[in-house]
Design an enzyme around this catalytic site. Structure first.
Site, PDB file in Angstrom:
ATOM      1  N   THR A   1       1.538  -4.839   4.067  1.00 33.82           N
ATOM      2  CA  THR A   1       1.362  -5.277   5.454  1.00 33.82           C
ATOM      3  C   THR A   1       0.716  -6.660   5.560  1.00 33.82           C
ATOM      4  O   THR A   1       0.918  -7.352   6.550  1.00 33.82           O
ATOM      5  CB  THR A   1       0.472  -4.278   6.231  1.00 33.82           C
ATOM      6  OG1 THR A   1      -0.777  -4.147   5.552  1.00 33.82           O
ATOM      7  CG2 THR A   1       1.139  -2.925   6.339  1.00 33.82           C
ATOM      8  N   ASP A   2      -0.050  -7.061   4.532  1.00 33.80           N
ATOM      9  CA  ASP A   2      -0.835  -8.296   4.677  1.00 33.80           C
ATOM     10  C   ASP A   2       0.016  -9.516   5.016  1.00 33.80           C
ATOM     11  O   ASP A   2      -0.382 -10.329   5.847  1.00 33.80           O
ATOM     12  CB  ASP A   2      -1.646  -8.571   3.398  1.00 33.80           C
ATOM     13  CG  ASP A   2      -2.792  -7.584   3.225  1.00 33.80           C
ATOM     14  OD1 ASP A   2      -3.105  -6.852   4.192  1.00 33.80           O
ATOM     15  OD2 ASP A   2      -3.381  -7.541   2.134  1.00 33.80           O
TER      16      ASP A   2
ATOM     17  N   THR B   1       0.813  -1.227   0.000  1.00 33.07           N
ATOM     18  CA  THR B   1       0.000   0.000   0.000  1.00 33.07           C
ATOM     19  C   THR B   1       0.838   1.265   0.000  1.00 33.07           C
ATOM     20  O   THR B   1       0.480   2.255  -0.650  1.00 33.07           O
ATOM     21  CB  THR B   1      -0.910  -0.015   1.260  1.00 33.07           C
ATOM     22  OG1 THR B   1      -1.800  -1.111   1.138  1.00 33.07           O
ATOM     23  CG2 THR B   1      -1.707   1.258   1.413  1.00 33.07           C
TER      24      THR B   1
ATOM     25  N   THR C   1       2.836 -10.086  14.369  1.00 32.60           N
ATOM     26  CA  THR C   1       1.729 -10.575  13.569  1.00 32.60           C
ATOM     27  C   THR C   1       0.826  -9.393  13.224  1.00 32.60           C
ATOM     28  O   THR C   1       0.770  -8.415  13.971  1.00 32.60           O
ATOM     29  CB  THR C   1       0.979 -11.696  14.335  1.00 32.60           C
ATOM     30  OG1 THR C   1       0.059 -12.313  13.452  1.00 32.60           O
ATOM     31  CG2 THR C   1       0.239 -11.203  15.551  1.00 32.60           C
TER      32      THR C   1
ATOM     33  N   ASP D   1       1.308  -6.526  -4.428  1.00 33.47           N
ATOM     34  CA  ASP D   1       0.503  -6.527  -3.212  1.00 33.47           C
ATOM     35  C   ASP D   1       1.038  -7.735  -2.429  1.00 33.47           C
ATOM     36  O   ASP D   1       1.271  -8.802  -3.010  1.00 33.47           O
ATOM     37  CB  ASP D   1      -0.973  -6.735  -3.566  1.00 33.47           C
ATOM     38  CG  ASP D   1      -1.871  -6.641  -2.336  1.00 33.47           C
ATOM     39  OD1 ASP D   1      -2.677  -5.721  -2.281  1.00 33.47           O
ATOM     40  OD2 ASP D   1      -1.746  -7.508  -1.440  1.00 33.47           O
TER      41      ASP D   1
HETATM   42  N1  ASN Z   1      -2.862  -5.292   0.552  1.00 37.54           N
HETATM   43  C1  ASN Z   1      -1.749  -4.486   1.002  1.00 37.54           C
HETATM   44  C2  ASN Z   1      -0.496  -5.339   0.931  1.00 37.54           C
HETATM   45  O1  ASN Z   1      -0.284  -6.157   1.771  1.00 37.54           O
HETATM   46  C3  ASN Z   1      -2.008  -3.986   2.411  1.00 37.54           C
HETATM   47  C4  ASN Z   1      -1.016  -2.955   2.917  1.00 37.54           C
HETATM   48  O2  ASN Z   1       0.117  -2.879   2.519  1.00 37.54           O
HETATM   49  N2  ASN Z   1      -1.422  -2.129   3.889  1.00 37.54           N
HETATM   50  O3  ASN Z   1       0.258  -5.223  -0.023  1.00 37.54           O
END
Ligand code: ASN
Length: 325
Positions: free
Chosen positions: A101-102, A24, A172, A69
């Site tokens: 973040t995922d 993101t 986590t 992503d």
């Molecule tokens: N869907 C995104 C990812 O993991 C979520 C994020 O980065 N906040 O690439």
């Protein structure tokens, strides 16, 4: 407890290697949701006021193609990140990995397993709101990660997010949208940013610069099975008969499972065939113990207790042939 006053530090000559994998942080809004945009981030970072302060390190940005992503990240991407850190190890004081973040906690745990003996900081960060949007958490997260990679003296893999540096071993993702997206329910943060100070916990591994080994991912058929009331044990028994290398059972409470004969005999058969079956609690905090009959029954079937290991770390250890317990 050592304390750094960021404002009082002299100009630094530290150099950080930044790997940009996607996420993101650098995404743009499109009619089909947020998407990464190749070649956009570097110029933005060069202009970011947060990174222009004298105590901030110089950095080189290495952008991956394609940017992903993090839901699309696979074990081979963990290997690439670890190999890039290893290849540039001697030329930099520390490493920052910009990542979605995922699955950040999975990648961070895996990189820790792939680089045993790490002597410099490797800090993952990202954002919940893109840098391109108002109110983004990206500037603060990137600033804190670069700063900690240059000055903290940490020699391990960590996740820098929302004013905390968490050990990769215990981190986590706990919030799908909120800015405090990560937690380490079974550990303390290694660093916390308060209004004035950067507080270093006593638990950190101190930087020694030693070059780590570079391990390789071992292809494994691993599955995760979360227990719940009302499971069809006949179907689960058929599923357990498949050629898994390892199965992580996410059990109840302190490691309990229903003591149903169909489930227990399927587990016993699978472990007799050489499937590694691991008992991990589905609770976020605490560990697996033989407190109740349900945990003893699993142990009798050859199921190994995971202690307080996160799912992310267990998968990483399984995929790198590391020690499980
Ligand atoms: N869907 C995104 C990812 O993991 C979520 C994020 O980065 N906040 O690439």
């Amino acid at each position: 407890m050592p304390v750094f006053r960021p404002g009082l530090l002299a100009m630094t000559s530290k150099r950080i290697f930044v790997i940009y994998t996607g996420g993101t942080l650098g995404m743009q809004p499109t009619p089909r949701g947020y998407q990464p945009l190749a070649g956009w981030l570097e110029q933005q970072l060069r202009q970011l006021p947060e990174l222009q302060q004298p105590e901030m390190p110089e950095f080189v940005l290495h952008e991956y193609a394609p940017l992903l992503d993090s839901s699309d990240m696979q074990p081979q991407h963990w290997q690439t990140i670890a190999a890039d850190i290893h290849a540039h190890y001697d030329d930099y004081d520390g490493f920052v990995v910009l990542h979605g973040t995922d699955t950040m906690a999975y990648s961070a745990a895996a990189v820790q397993c792939l680089l045993p003996g790490l002597g410099k900081p490797v800090l993952f960060t990202g954002a919940q709101i893109p840098l391109a949007e108002a109110g983004s958490d990206a500037p603060a997260n990137i600033r804190n990660a670069l700063y900690a990679a240059a000055h903290s003296g940490i020699a391990q893999v960590g996740i820098v997010f929302h004013r905390q540096l968490l050990p990769a071993e215990y981190a986590t993702k706990v919030d799908a949208q909120g800015l405090a997206a990560f937690a380490a329910p079974n550990a303390k943060p290694l660093l916390e940013w308060t209004d004035k100070y950067l507080k270093l916990s006593e638990l950190v591994h101190v930087k020694n610069g030693d070059k780590p080994e570079l391990k390789s991912i071992v292809a494994q058929k691993v599955a995760v099975l979360t227990l719940h009331p009302g499971m069809d044990f006949e179907l689960i028994a058929q599923w357990l008969a498949q050629p898994w290398d390892a199965v992580i059972l996410q059990t109840f409470g302190s490691g309990n499972a229903p003591q149903h004969p169909t489930l227990l005999s399927a587990l016993k058969d699978a472990s007799a065939r050489g499937v590694r079956i691991i008992n991990r609690s589905q609770c976020a905090r605490g560990d697996v113990r033989t407190t109740y009959g349900g945990a003893y029954a699993l142990a009798d079937c050859g199921v190994v207790a995971a202690g307080d290991q996160t799912l992310e770390m267990l998968l990483a250890r399984l995929m790198t042939n590391g020690f499980l317990v």
